[in-house]
Write an enzyme that holds these catalytic residues in place. Structure first.
Site, PDB file in Angstrom:
ATOM      1  NE  ARG A  62       0.282   1.390   3.307  1.00  0.00           N
ATOM      2  CZ  ARG A  62       1.223   2.141   3.735  1.00  0.00           C
ATOM      3  NH1 ARG A  62       2.590   1.925   3.733  1.00  0.00           N
ATOM      4  NH2 ARG A  62       0.877   3.590   3.775  1.00  0.00           N
ATOM      5  N   GLY A  63       0.260   2.391  -0.208  1.00  0.00           N
ATOM      6  CA  GLY A  63       0.910   3.570  -0.358  1.00  0.00           C
ATOM      7  C   GLY A  63       1.207   3.976  -1.823  1.00  0.00           C
ATOM      8  CB  ALA A  64       0.419   6.782  -3.764  1.00  0.00           C
ATOM      9  NE  ARG A 105      -5.880   0.915  -1.826  1.00  0.00           N
ATOM     10  CZ  ARG A 105      -5.608   1.511  -0.708  1.00  0.00           C
ATOM     11  NH1 ARG A 105      -4.118   1.243  -0.351  1.00  0.00           N
ATOM     12  NH2 ARG A 105      -6.158   2.007   0.088  1.00  0.00           N
ATOM     13  CD  GLN A 209      -2.992   2.664   6.807  1.00  0.00           C
ATOM     14  OE1 GLN A 209      -3.624   2.841   7.928  1.00  0.00           O
ATOM     15  NE2 GLN A 209      -3.530   2.584   5.700  1.00  0.00           N
ATOM     16  CG  ASP A 250      -3.058   7.748  -2.038  1.00  0.00           C
ATOM     17  OD1 ASP A 250      -2.576   7.932  -0.967  1.00  0.00           O
ATOM     18  OD2 ASP A 250      -3.008   6.633  -2.292  1.00  0.00           O
TER      19      ASP A 250
END
Ligand code: MRU
Length: 358
Positions: A62-64, A105, A209, A250
């Site tokens: 995860r994380g852009a 996503r 997170q 994001d």
């Protein structure tokens, strides 16, 4: 290139020299399973693009920026799997894999940026050369993100004075990028310059997170960190002289509206009230200049059992309805600076952003 890369056989290996949640090994993608952190460090291997898309949806990664890098490697896996069909002119499987990756996503624009970069090469490369050429490109995207994070770290740290206290939200660290991090990249670099006296890390419901990932990353490097519950943010900014709120993003619209983890907007309002500055740290791949303002940024709505349950155990009244927007949009007037690998955008607006990318 400052990493363990064999460019003559880029299909074989790429393991960055610094910590990264993503590795390319023996024609497989390896992802550090972020759902298990910090108590379990487990790497999962992928040889199929659809499974990679599912891993992105399920938050293994995860994380852009990390999502974008992962999707790029997903395209390489698709090409390796469908190579024979590609050589005989059929692109159907590849196209449907790219579509699955694109839909994994919705908010992080880095995902589409990486897929566009891979697709542009597909259109211009001979089928026989596709696999190795695309593997090189995925590795280049990965390495470039690490390099950009270091540049963002330097630019951001230049704004921080000695003895500063900073507050961060979610995880915009090495785990959310190719390595080093955006917001945490700034904090890491500034700490290395003896400028940070204290970090406050918001826990970040519902995936925690901040509690699971950011506090782990910061403690690993001995950076003084207090974990803060979501509801304690206002009190914390009021009681302590916090100089900067530093977050990632994001997607950033042309006017400087910033989509980031749900709760960022609350923090930005609190920061303005308490005279604390807001820094957004993001690579240029996070900008979506086709979107004029924040209203058009798609906000991911995740399953509501992420709110009503924790690890399959109910934490709320049976039958209660919940909402679970994963991101919010902070308007540009609440952001003091956006820091990219190119430098610093003061007072983000359509004009200052246009000038930054001119
Ligand atoms: O739902 P997540 O964990 O993918 O959300 C991540 C964030 O909101 C980060 O702040 C953002 O992607 C920037 S990461 C450098």
């Amino acid at each position: 290139m400052s990493s363990t890369t064999c460019l003559h056989d880029s299909l074989a290996n790429f393991t960055p020299t610094e910590f990264s949640p993503i590795r390319w090994r023996n024609r497989q993608l390896e992802l550090l399973d972020q759902r298990q952190l910090p108590h379990q460090v487990e790497w999962l291997s992928y040889a199929d693009a659809n499974e990679v898309a599912q891993a992105i949806t399920d938050m293994v990664v995860r994380g852009a920026p990390a999502i974008g890098i992962t999707a790029a490697y997903g395209v390489v896996l698709s090409i390796l799997k469908h190579q024979d069909a590609l050589i005989s002119g059929s692109t159907n499987n590849l196209k449907s894999d790219i579509q699955a990756l694109a839909q994994s996503r919705p908010t992080a624009i880095n995902l589409h940026w990486a897929l566009d970069r891979m697709s542009a090469l597909i259109d211009t490369t001979e089928p026989q050369q596709l696999a190795s050429r695309l593997a090189e490109e995925a590795i280049a995207i990965h390495q470039q993100d690490i390099d950009f994070c270091h540049q963002i770290g330097q630019h951001g740290a230049s704004l921080i004075s000695e003895g500063s206290q900073v507050y961060t939200h979610c995880n915009a660290g090495a785990l959310a990028t190719g390595g080093h991090g955006t917001a945490l990249g700034v904090i890491r670099t500034a700490f290395g310059q003896n400028k940070i006296s204290q970090v406050y890390a918001g826990e970040t419901r519902p995936w925690f997170q901040g509690a699971r990932l950011t506090s782990w990353e910061l403690l690993e490097e001995g950076i003084p960190t207090f974990l803060v519950t979501e509801g304690a943010a206002g009190h914390t900014l009021k009681q302590n002289k916090v100089d900067w709120v530093i977050v990632g993003s994001d997607r950033i619209a042309a006017d400087g509206s910033v989509a980031n983890k749900i709760g960022t907007y609350n923090l930005a309002i609190l920061a303005r009230h308490h005279g604390c500055k807001v820094m957004v740290a993001a690579p240029s791949s996070t900008f979506d200049l086709s979107i004029q303002n924040g209203n058009d940024i798609p906000i991911e709505q995740r399953p509501t059992d992420e709110v009503t349950h924790y690890k399959q155990s109910a934490i709320s009244a049976d039958g209660v309805k919940a909402i679970n927007p994963s991101f919010d949009v902070t308007p540009p007037e609440l952001v003091d600076v956006i820091v990219t690998e190119r430098g610093i955008i003061h007072n983000p607006s359509t004009e200052t952003i246009k000038a930054h990318f001119a």
